[in-house]
Design an enzyme around this catalytic site. Structure first.
Site, PDB file in Angstrom:
ATOM      1  N   GLN A  18      28.708 -14.567  37.124  1.00  0.00           N
ATOM      2  CA  GLN A  18      28.237 -15.493  36.087  1.00  0.00           C
ATOM      3  C   GLN A  18      28.108 -16.931  36.586  1.00  0.00           C
ATOM      4  O   GLN A  18      27.444 -17.741  35.966  1.00  0.00           O
ATOM      5  CB  GLN A  18      29.175 -15.425  34.876  1.00  0.00           C
ATOM      6  N   HIS A 110      35.072  -7.791  37.973  1.00  0.00           N
ATOM      7  CA  HIS A 110      34.621  -8.316  36.679  1.00  0.00           C
ATOM      8  C   HIS A 110      33.176  -7.851  36.446  1.00  0.00           C
ATOM      9  O   HIS A 110      32.224  -8.562  36.737  1.00  0.00           O
ATOM     10  CB  HIS A 110      34.729  -9.850  36.645  1.00  0.00           C
ATOM     11  N   ASN A 153      38.370  -6.194  34.745  1.00  0.00           N
ATOM     12  CA  ASN A 153      38.160  -6.939  33.506  1.00  0.00           C
ATOM     13  C   ASN A 153      37.483  -6.063  32.456  1.00  0.00           C
ATOM     14  O   ASN A 153      36.480  -5.404  32.746  1.00  0.00           O
ATOM     15  CB  ASN A 153      37.252  -8.142  33.778  1.00  0.00           C
ATOM     16  N   GLU A 154      38.017  -6.078  31.257  1.00  0.00           N
ATOM     17  CA  GLU A 154      37.417  -5.396  30.105  1.00  0.00           C
ATOM     18  C   GLU A 154      36.798  -4.050  30.460  1.00  0.00           C
ATOM     19  O   GLU A 154      35.570  -3.863  30.349  1.00  0.00           O
ATOM     20  CB  GLU A 154      36.363  -6.285  29.429  1.00  0.00           C
TER      21      GLU A 154
END
Ligand code: FCB
Length: 400
Positions: A18, A110, A153-154
């Site tokens: 990101q 991630h 992550n998630e």
């Protein structure tokens, strides 16, 4: 006034794809041009080169923690070929944090994987666990002194992302790309739940990574779960429990025995007799079209503590997509109040990390802005918003 415990982590977060830019060997980079409706990440925020500035912004604001990720596609651009230069880069980031008095909170995965991993079948492949384990092994030499590590992550959002990317890449499906972190702007059924088979595979990957990291580092190991903060209409308790299992509890249960669990919450959602209710269209909805629900954090923390009473919690993400920074401060104030009340009720929370440090690439979309800092995408100039100084002052006071 609610004081937080000594040593409480106060931070801001980012994720490699990101913010870094030109993540050329990753699956997401490869998919961007092929998915209708997806913006390109391009240079992103050039954090790959400007990470010292990012860490300085964290340190100077008064925050004490920076959560960032290391990128598998850079560290292992081809199967089994480990880039020493990429590892050295991430070691420099960790050391820049130490030098600035900032605690690095490192995410190993991630959402993005190497392109070759996706081509091999990605998380659906039989080789996925071995591939992930050997990547994790390759990272351990640079993790010396790191106290907090997130394996994945998630995983629940990642499971959705895998399926949504498959659909958006299939020309027959006619489906446009929409990040699972966004709601659609036209009526569209509520997103289907994360595929359970991928959830189980990711749980296995988490355990494999945890074993490696426990054997080779001193860090606290956990993973971070997207919480939906479900609320229940009368009579829908059983339906909620079923939905909660496939959306969250499957992943929370895989965190039993971890050193901490990461809670990530943004909005809350009702479950009725027909299942999850879409977010109502309201003028105060966020830029990702979710309901303005700062109390989601308290709900998420309480649910997590119910499933995992013995695992300490860290808030590893919480924030709001808005172009009105005063609203970000208002949202975060209420969110922290709901957290403080849960802590007063006895829930063991070790830190609060805001999403996000920077206005960044929201998985195919540049419009929703979550940052405490704005970034000019031509010059990469960083402009702190008032919310950064505000959150830093909460951190310095260690109280809300
Ligand atoms: C979470 C992701 C993070 C960002 C925020 C808004 O689901 O972990 O990368 O997209 O949502």
């Amino acid at each position: 006034m609610h004081p937080f415990p000594d040593g409480f982590l106060w931070g801001a977060a980012s994720a490699p794809h990101q913010v870094e830019g030109n993540n050329l060997n990753s699956d997401f980079w490869a998919h961007e041009p092929l998915m209708t409706g997806a913006d390109r990440s391009g240079d992103a925020l050039d954090s790959y080169h400007r990470y010292r500035e990012d860490i300085r912004l964290v340190a100077e604001s008064g925050l004490n923690t920076y959560r960032f990720g290391i990128e598998w596609a850079r560290i292992e651009p081809l199967p089994g070929r480990i880039s020493k230069a990429a590892l050295a880069h991430y070691r420099r980031m960790i050391e820049a944090c130490f030098a600035a008095g900032v605690t690095p909170f490192v995410t190993i995965h991630h959402f993005t994987s190497p392109r070759w991993f996706a081509e091999e079948g990605g998380w659906r492949s039989e080789r996925a666990i071995d591939r992930f384990r050997s990547y994790v092994e390759a990272t351990t030499p640079i993790l010396d002194g790191v106290e907090w590590i997130c394996t994945i992550n998630e995983p629940n959002m990642l499971a959705i992302m895998v399926r949504e990317a498959e659909a958006a890449l299939d020309p027959e499906s006619g489906q446009e790309w929409l990040s699972p972190t966004l709601e659609a702007d036209k009526p569209r059924p509520v997103k289907p739940a994360p595929p359970v088979e991928i959830g189980r595979r990711l749980s296995e990957a988490h355990h494999a990574a945890r074993d490696v990291l426990r054997a080779r580092t001193e860090a606290k190991i956990g993973w971070t779960i997207a919480n939906r903060a479900f609320e229940t209409r009368p009579g829908a308790e059983e339906i909620r429990r079923e939905l909660e299992y496939i959306w969250e509890d499957l992943y929370l249960e895989a965190a039993r025995g971890d050193d901490y669990v990461g809670v990530q919450a943004y909005s809350a959602q009702w479950v009725g007799l027909d299942g999850i209710e879409p977010h109502p269209v309201r003028p105060d909805n966020t830029l990702v079209r979710t309901a303005y629900r700062p109390d989601a954090l308290g709900i998420a923390v309480r649910h997590t503590a119910e499933v995992l009473p013995d695992v300490p919690i860290v808030i590893t993400e919480n924030g709001i997509a808005t172009d009105d920074d005063a609203r970000r401060i208002a949202y975060t104030t209420t969110a922290l109040e709901s957290l403080a009340v849960a802590m007063r009720d006895g829930i063991d929370v070790r830190g609060y990390i805001h999403w996000s440090l920077l206005d960044n690439y929201e998985w195919g979309h540049w419009d929703p802005t979550f940052g405490l800092v704005a970034v000019d995408r031509e010059t990469f100039d960083r402009q702190p918003k008032p919310s950064l100084g505000w959150l830093g002052s909460v951190a310095s006071a260690n109280a809300i």
